[in-house]
Scaffold this motif. Structure first.
Motif, PDB file in Angstrom:
ATOM      1  N   ALA A  35       0.839  -1.131   0.075  1.00  0.00           N
ATOM      2  CA  ALA A  35      -0.043   0.159   0.291  1.00  0.00           C
ATOM      3  C   ALA A  35       0.841   1.273   0.115  1.00  0.00           C
ATOM      4  O   ALA A  35       0.597   2.071  -0.672  1.00  0.00           O
ATOM      5  N   TYR A  36       2.028   1.242   0.616  1.00  0.00           N
ATOM      6  CA  TYR A  36       2.959   2.366   0.630  1.00  0.00           C
ATOM      7  C   TYR A  36       4.447   1.938   0.245  1.00  0.00           C
ATOM      8  O   TYR A  36       5.160   2.169   0.848  1.00  0.00           O
ATOM      9  N   GLY A  37       4.387   1.311  -0.968  1.00  0.00           N
ATOM     10  CA  GLY A  37       5.529   0.820  -1.260  1.00  0.00           C
ATOM     11  C   GLY A  37       6.354   1.830  -2.013  1.00  0.00           C
ATOM     12  O   GLY A  37       6.306   3.152  -2.043  1.00  0.00           O
ATOM     13  N   PRO A  38       7.457   1.438  -2.898  1.00  0.00           N
ATOM     14  CA  PRO A  38       8.608   2.342  -3.432  1.00  0.00           C
ATOM     15  C   PRO A  38       7.937   3.182  -4.333  1.00  0.00           C
ATOM     16  O   PRO A  38       6.948   2.685  -5.051  1.00  0.00           O
ATOM     17  N   LYS A  39       8.003   4.489  -4.254  1.00  0.00           N
ATOM     18  CA  LYS A  39       7.355   5.283  -5.438  1.00  0.00           C
ATOM     19  C   LYS A  39       8.139   5.166  -6.771  1.00  0.00           C
ATOM     20  O   LYS A  39       9.190   5.403  -6.709  1.00  0.00           O
ATOM     21  N   GLU A  40       7.291   4.627  -7.784  1.00  0.00           N
ATOM     22  CA  GLU A  40       7.730   4.444  -8.822  1.00  0.00           C
ATOM     23  C   GLU A  40       7.975   5.895  -9.756  1.00  0.00           C
ATOM     24  O   GLU A  40       6.993   6.483  -9.582  1.00  0.00           O
ATOM     25  N   GLY A  41       8.998   6.092 -10.496  1.00  0.00           N
ATOM     26  CA  GLY A  41       8.980   7.232 -11.251  1.00  0.00           C
ATOM     27  C   GLY A  41       9.305   8.600 -10.479  1.00  0.00           C
ATOM     28  O   GLY A  41       9.104   9.815 -11.195  1.00  0.00           O
ATOM     29  N   ALA A  42       9.483   8.647  -9.322  1.00  0.00           N
ATOM     30  CA  ALA A  42       9.472   9.887  -8.294  1.00  0.00           C
ATOM     31  C   ALA A  42      10.791  10.464  -8.776  1.00  0.00           C
ATOM     32  O   ALA A  42      10.955  11.827  -8.916  1.00  0.00           O
ATOM     33  N   ARG A  43      11.694   9.689  -9.212  1.00  0.00           N
ATOM     34  CA  ARG A  43      13.171  10.192  -9.402  1.00  0.00           C
ATOM     35  C   ARG A  43      13.526   9.460 -10.439  1.00  0.00           C
ATOM     36  O   ARG A  43      13.479   8.044 -10.566  1.00  0.00           O
ATOM     37  N   ARG A  44      14.207   9.910 -11.647  1.00  0.00           N
ATOM     38  CA  ARG A  44      14.924   9.031 -12.371  1.00  0.00           C
ATOM     39  C   ARG A  44      16.317   8.335 -11.884  1.00  0.00           C
ATOM     40  O   ARG A  44      16.776   8.981 -10.824  1.00  0.00           O
ATOM     41  N   PRO A  45      16.565   7.268 -12.275  1.00  0.00           N
ATOM     42  CA  PRO A  45      17.836   6.470 -11.764  1.00  0.00           C
ATOM     43  C   PRO A  45      19.018   7.434 -12.355  1.00  0.00           C
ATOM     44  O   PRO A  45      18.770   8.122 -13.382  1.00  0.00           O
ATOM     45  N   PRO A  46      20.298   7.413 -11.635  1.00  0.00           N
ATOM     46  CA  PRO A  46      21.238   8.131 -11.831  1.00  0.00           C
ATOM     47  C   PRO A  46      21.817   7.861 -13.332  1.00  0.00           C
ATOM     48  O   PRO A  46      21.556   6.530 -13.707  1.00  0.00           O
ATOM     49  N   LEU A  47      22.515   8.539 -13.943  1.00  0.00           N
ATOM     50  CA  LEU A  47      22.954   8.117 -15.486  1.00  0.00           C
ATOM     51  C   LEU A  47      24.286   7.519 -15.137  1.00  0.00           C
ATOM     52  O   LEU A  47      24.961   7.768 -14.240  1.00  0.00           O
ATOM     53  N   ARG A  48      24.835   6.463 -16.073  1.00  0.00           N
ATOM     54  CA  ARG A  48      25.854   5.735 -15.897  1.00  0.00           C
ATOM     55  C   ARG A  48      26.842   6.887 -16.516  1.00  0.00           C
ATOM     56  O   ARG A  48      26.749   7.691 -17.141  1.00  0.00           O
ATOM     57  N   ALA A  49      28.281   6.626 -16.009  1.00  0.00           N
ATOM     58  CA  ALA A  49      29.317   7.689 -16.540  1.00  0.00           C
ATOM     59  C   ALA A  49      29.421   7.571 -17.843  1.00  0.00           C
ATOM     60  O   ALA A  49      29.567   8.863 -18.390  1.00  0.00           O
ATOM     61  N   ALA A  50      29.207   6.781 -18.848  1.00  0.00           N
ATOM     62  CA  ALA A  50      29.391   6.779 -20.135  1.00  0.00           C
ATOM     63  C   ALA A  50      28.006   7.580 -20.697  1.00  0.00           C
ATOM     64  O   ALA A  50      28.358   8.256 -21.862  1.00  0.00           O
ATOM     65  N   GLN A  51      26.996   7.924 -19.934  1.00  0.00           N
ATOM     66  CA  GLN A  51      26.001   8.621 -20.677  1.00  0.00           C
ATOM     67  C   GLN A  51      26.078  10.225 -20.273  1.00  0.00           C
ATOM     68  O   GLN A  51      25.257  10.849 -20.682  1.00  0.00           O
ATOM     69  N   LEU A  52      27.181  10.496 -19.178  1.00  0.00           N
ATOM     70  CA  LEU A  52      27.217  11.771 -19.138  1.00  0.00           C
ATOM     71  C   LEU A  52      27.819  12.507 -20.105  1.00  0.00           C
ATOM     72  O   LEU A  52      28.678  12.022 -20.730  1.00  0.00           O
ATOM     73  N   PRO A  53      27.983  13.851 -20.244  1.00  0.00           N
ATOM     74  CA  PRO A  53      28.449  14.895 -21.028  1.00  0.00           C
ATOM     75  C   PRO A  53      30.108  14.712 -20.854  1.00  0.00           C
ATOM     76  O   PRO A  53      30.395  14.601 -19.511  1.00  0.00           O
ATOM     77  N   GLU A  54      30.680  15.323 -21.929  1.00  0.00           N
ATOM     78  CA  GLU A  54      32.158  15.340 -21.648  1.00  0.00           C
ATOM     79  C   GLU A  54      32.452  16.258 -20.492  1.00  0.00           C
ATOM     80  O   GLU A  54      32.014  17.431 -20.473  1.00  0.00           O
ATOM     81  N   ASN A  55      33.324  15.818 -19.460  1.00  0.00           N
ATOM     82  CA  ASN A  55      33.493  16.704 -18.441  1.00  0.00           C
ATOM     83  C   ASN A  55      35.174  17.029 -18.348  1.00  0.00           C
ATOM     84  O   ASN A  55      35.885  16.245 -18.110  1.00  0.00           O
ATOM     85  N   PRO A  56      35.538  18.305 -18.698  1.00  0.00           N
ATOM     86  CA  PRO A  56      36.937  18.774 -18.968  1.00  0.00           C
ATOM     87  C   PRO A  56      37.642  18.664 -17.561  1.00  0.00           C
ATOM     88  O   PRO A  56      38.909  18.632 -17.604  1.00  0.00           O
ATOM     89  N   TYR A  57      37.168  18.628 -16.627  1.00  0.00           N
ATOM     90  CA  TYR A  57      37.676  18.524 -15.139  1.00  0.00           C
ATOM     91  C   TYR A  57      37.868  17.146 -14.724  1.00  0.00           C
ATOM     92  O   TYR A  57      38.418  16.837 -13.710  1.00  0.00           O
ATOM     93  N   ARG A  58      37.319  15.939 -15.275  1.00  0.00           N
ATOM     94  CA  ARG A  58      37.541  14.620 -14.912  1.00  0.00           C
ATOM     95  C   ARG A  58      38.921  14.338 -15.127  1.00  0.00           C
ATOM     96  O   ARG A  58      39.501  14.460 -16.045  1.00  0.00           O
ATOM     97  N   GLN A  59      39.385  13.823 -13.735  1.00  0.00           N
ATOM     98  CA  GLN A  59      40.832  13.207 -13.778  1.00  0.00           C
ATOM     99  C   GLN A  59      40.690  12.072 -14.749  1.00  0.00           C
ATOM    100  O   GLN A  59      39.977  11.101 -14.759  1.00  0.00           O
ATOM    101  N   PRO A  60      41.877  11.906 -15.414  1.00  0.00           N
ATOM    102  CA  PRO A  60      42.207  10.749 -16.186  1.00  0.00           C
ATOM    103  C   PRO A  60      42.455   9.534 -15.181  1.00  0.00           C
ATOM    104  O   PRO A  60      42.788   9.715 -14.118  1.00  0.00           O
ATOM    105  N   PRO A  61      42.091   8.440 -15.725  1.00  0.00           N
ATOM    106  CA  PRO A  61      42.060   7.062 -14.701  1.00  0.00           C
ATOM    107  C   PRO A  61      43.553   7.091 -14.240  1.00  0.00           C
ATOM    108  O   PRO A  61      44.748   7.451 -15.347  1.00  0.00           O
ATOM    109  N   ALA A  62      43.911   6.557 -12.930  1.00  0.00           N
ATOM    110  CA  ALA A  62      45.320   6.648 -12.629  1.00  0.00           C
ATOM    111  C   ALA A  62      45.920   5.366 -13.271  1.00  0.00           C
ATOM    112  O   ALA A  62      45.434   4.400 -13.604  1.00  0.00           O
ATOM    113  N   GLN A  63      47.269   5.711 -13.568  1.00  0.00           N
ATOM    114  CA  GLN A  63      48.034   4.708 -14.377  1.00  0.00           C
ATOM    115  C   GLN A  63      48.413   3.594 -13.552  1.00  0.00           C
ATOM    116  O   GLN A  63      48.808   3.797 -12.456  1.00  0.00           O
TER     117      GLN A  63
END
Ligand code: HEC
Length: 120
Positions: free
Chosen positions: A92-120
């Protein structure tokens, strides 16, 4: 005027059977299997509104119950009662569907010039 009419329409819709779940007029609890058990156990210390305004999975409700049992003096339930309460609340009071969208995956995010390159 228009507002009043709209409100009247909303109230009309909300009270017409079939469109919304039937509610207990006293507590506001949705009438579904187990609601009386919840009424009998969940409104001694606080308003039923605290219950009906909350929502979530079975785990969410169980963790709230455990917290109230540990910290707020909520009495223990036998297994059957707890099962009834959890099934009622999580459906009766279950999880609200569609109240929030799920977070985007990193690959779906726009280019971020400040993102650190992966550590070598
Ligand atoms: C023995 C007293 C007592 C009983 C009985 C009780 N509660 Fe509570 N509950 C509390 C207290 C105290 C709080 C904290 C109230 C506040 O923050 O104002 C609380 C808070 C809550 C909250 C809000 C939690 C939050 O995140 O803010 C919910 C939801 C809730 N109770 C559900 C229930 C349910 C469902 C039941 C029945 C299984 C129940 N309560 C029975 C004492 C109780």
């Amino acid at each position: 005027m228009i507002r009043t009419a709209a409100l009247g329409l909303m109230i009309g819709l909300a009270s017409s059977p079939g469109l919304t779940a039937e509610q207990d007029p006293q507590t506001g609890f949705i009438i579904a299997p187990g609601w009386e058990t919840v009424r009998n156990n969940c409104i001694a210390c606080h308003s039923s509104k605290l219950v009906t305004q909350n929502s979530g999975s079975r785990e969410h409700w169980l963790s709230l119950i455990r917290w109230m049992q540990e910290k707020q003096g909520l009495w223990p339930f036998d297994a059957k009662t707890e099962e009834t309460i959890l099934t009622y609340l999580s459906s009766a009071y279950g999880p609200k569907e569609g109240a929030r969208r799920p977070p985007l995956r990193a690959a779906q995010l726009p280019e971020n010039p400040y993102r650190q390159p992966p550590a070598q």
